[in-house]
Structures are given as structure tokens and as C-alpha cells.
Motif scaffolding. Structure first.
Motif, PDB file in Angstrom:
ATOM      1  N   GLY A   1      42.890 -35.119  14.274  1.00 43.65           N
ATOM      2  CA  GLY A   1      42.620 -34.656  13.056  1.00 43.65           C
ATOM      3  C   GLY A   1      42.473 -33.326  12.923  1.00 43.65           C
ATOM      4  O   GLY A   1      41.851 -32.694  11.817  1.00 43.65           O
ATOM      5  N   ALA A   2      42.626 -32.422  13.874  1.00 37.80           N
ATOM      6  CA  ALA A   2      42.578 -31.023  13.936  1.00 37.80           C
ATOM      7  C   ALA A   2      43.630 -30.382  13.001  1.00 37.80           C
ATOM      8  O   ALA A   2      43.239 -29.019  12.578  1.00 37.80           O
ATOM      9  CB  ALA A   2      42.422 -30.523  15.329  1.00 37.80           C
ATOM     10  N   GLY A   3      44.515 -30.758  12.711  1.00 27.45           N
ATOM     11  CA  GLY A   3      45.644 -30.062  11.944  1.00 27.45           C
ATOM     12  C   GLY A   3      46.955 -29.905  12.839  1.00 27.45           C
ATOM     13  O   GLY A   3      47.491 -28.781  12.275  1.00 27.45           O
ATOM     14  N   LYS A   4      47.354 -30.426  13.971  1.00 24.47           N
ATOM     15  CA  LYS A   4      48.391 -30.096  14.858  1.00 24.47           C
ATOM     16  C   LYS A   4      49.585 -30.252  14.215  1.00 24.47           C
ATOM     17  O   LYS A   4      50.513 -29.179  14.107  1.00 24.47           O
ATOM     18  CB  LYS A   4      48.019 -30.714  15.941  1.00 24.47           C
ATOM     19  CG  LYS A   4      46.921 -30.437  16.990  1.00 24.47           C
ATOM     20  CD  LYS A   4      47.054 -31.423  18.179  1.00 24.47           C
ATOM     21  CE  LYS A   4      46.898 -32.906  17.994  1.00 24.47           C
ATOM     22  NZ  LYS A   4      45.574 -33.239  17.351  1.00 24.47           N
ATOM     23  N   SER A   5      49.630 -31.379  13.549  1.00 25.80           N
ATOM     24  CA  SER A   5      51.103 -31.846  12.709  1.00 25.80           C
ATOM     25  C   SER A   5      51.381 -30.912  11.403  1.00 25.80           C
ATOM     26  O   SER A   5      52.278 -30.357  11.158  1.00 25.80           O
ATOM     27  CB  SER A   5      50.939 -33.312  12.278  1.00 25.80           C
ATOM     28  OG  SER A   5      50.867 -34.174  13.533  1.00 25.80           O
ATOM     29  N   ARG A   6      50.058 -30.493  10.832  1.00 21.39           N
ATOM     30  CA  ARG A   6      49.929 -29.715   9.726  1.00 21.39           C
ATOM     31  C   ARG A   6      50.449 -28.387  10.174  1.00 21.39           C
ATOM     32  O   ARG A   6      51.394 -27.605   9.427  1.00 21.39           O
ATOM     33  CB  ARG A   6      48.556 -29.477   9.156  1.00 21.39           C
ATOM     34  CG  ARG A   6      48.379 -28.639   7.945  1.00 21.39           C
ATOM     35  CD  ARG A   6      49.323 -28.877   6.730  1.00 21.39           C
ATOM     36  NE  ARG A   6      49.310 -27.920   5.888  1.00 21.39           N
ATOM     37  CZ  ARG A   6      48.555 -27.842   4.718  1.00 21.39           C
ATOM     38  NH1 ARG A   6      47.661 -28.825   4.407  1.00 21.39           N
ATOM     39  NH2 ARG A   6      48.676 -26.823   3.772  1.00 21.39           N
ATOM     40  N   LEU A   7      50.073 -27.825  11.080  1.00 21.35           N
ATOM     41  CA  LEU A   7      50.610 -26.532  11.580  1.00 21.35           C
ATOM     42  C   LEU A   7      52.051 -26.310  12.093  1.00 21.35           C
ATOM     43  O   LEU A   7      52.547 -25.454  11.749  1.00 21.35           O
ATOM     44  CB  LEU A   7      49.391 -25.903  12.917  1.00 21.35           C
ATOM     45  CG  LEU A   7      50.008 -24.625  13.241  1.00 21.35           C
ATOM     46  CD1 LEU A   7      50.107 -23.608  12.022  1.00 21.35           C
ATOM     47  CD2 LEU A   7      48.845 -24.048  14.231  1.00 21.35           C
ATOM     48  N   ALA A   8      52.258 -27.828  12.702  1.00 28.31           N
ATOM     49  CA  ALA A   8      53.696 -27.399  12.955  1.00 28.31           C
ATOM     50  C   ALA A   8      54.577 -27.584  11.774  1.00 28.31           C
ATOM     51  O   ALA A   8      55.621 -26.791  11.685  1.00 28.31           O
ATOM     52  CB  ALA A   8      54.046 -28.947  13.975  1.00 28.31           C
TER      53      ALA A   8
END
Length: 174
Positions: A27-34
């Protein structure tokens, strides 16, 4: 992929000729940053960017470099929060040249030099620790597109404080 490759909970994107490994808790945003990096590549803010893997990747070493590849069952898939899992272009492997740690406990405004490196499988890689609540994208874009200031750099002669924080005496003054 080597049988000794480690499977890790992370995402990775190849930007130009260097891969960015994105780590952090669920939920930290790894996919979002990618996804943001892929979009930044399309917008010309960074070199062309393509997914290596989302959610789970494999790490291995080759010739003293850290190599990332997608988990086979997730290859070409990325989560876009609010839209679900989508298929996108991906590559089979890339050399990791930057690690981004989201929600990093050691994130600071002016991090010490040793916080800007990490060792993974014996390979030292540049690192960006990003604090909770901060946007990682501007930091990553800066790291990928700007030249770092050397510790031996001298402040500009027109900087009255001697700390290099002024553009010119007419623009930024005490």
C-alpha cells in the motif's frame, strides 16, 4: 533467470538504460510510482520507461551488477489503483541502477551520503529514501535527469552565505 534469484515484493521500471527498483510496504505506492514513471517517459520528462515487473520481481547478480526480472506469473501486469490489474508492455530483465524505498524510516530532508546507497546481494546501488506522505516521483525524476553536486564543489562566488543557496544576488538575497 538464475535458479538462485531472490523473489522480492517490489516493482521495477527500466528508464532509458537504467532500472529503478521500487520497494516499500504493501500500500506504499510501488505500483503507482511504477505507472507514474511510465507516464513520465511517455511525456518526455524522463527517457522512455517500460515496466520490468510489478508487485513481485526477481533479483540476481551478473558481472557485479544487480539484475531485475519480472515474476513469470505477473509479467506484463500492473495494478492501477481504482482501475484494477492491466496488461502493459514489459521487458524480461534490466540492470538496477537506482533503488527507491517508499515510507523509509530513515528519510530526511538532507540525508547523509551513506543513506543514499544500499547493498543488495553484495552490489552497492544508489538509493532514495522517501518519507511517508512525500511524493517520490519528483525525487526520482531529479535523480534520473540531474547531475549531483560533488562534495568538493565550491559555492558560487556571489553567494553571501557561502552555501550555494542563491541563484544570483538580484534574484535571491538575504
Amino acid at each position: 533467470m538464475n535458479a538462485g534469484a531472490a523473489s522480492v515484493h517490489a516493482s521495477a521500471v527500466k528508464v532509458g538504460n537504467r532500472a529503478v527498483l521500487i520497494r516499500g510496504p504493501s500500500g506504499a505506492g510501488k505500483s503507482r510510482l511504477a505507472f507514474d514513471l511510465i507516464l513520465a517517459g511517455r511525456a518526455g520528462q524522463v527517457p522512455e520507461a517500460v515496466l520490468v515487473g510489478d508487485d513481485r520481481v526477481h533479483l540476481d547478480t551478473a558481472d557485479g551488477k544487480l539484475v531485475v526480472s519480472p515474476a513469470p506469473e505477473l509479467a506484463g501486469l500492473i495494478e492501477i489503483r481504482g482501475l484494477g490489474i492491466h496488461r502493459c508492455a514489459f521487458i524480461d530483465e534490466a540492470i538496477v541502477d537506482l533503488v527507491v524505498d517508499l515510507q523509509a524510516a530513515d528519510a530526511e530532508r538532507m540525508p547523509p551520503r551513506d543513506a543514499l546507497l544500499t547493498r543488495i546481494s553484495g552490489v552497492i546501488v544508489p538509493r532514495i529514501p522517501v518519507g511517508t506522505g512525500y511524493s517520490a516521483l519528483p525525487l526520482v525524476v531529479a535523480a534520473l535527469t540531474m547531475t549531483a553536486i560533488s562534495s568538493s564543489a565550491q559555492p558560487a562566488g556571489d553567494c553571501p552565505k557561502g552555501i550555494g543557496n542563491h541563484i544570483s544576488p538580484t534574484i535571491a538575497t538575504e
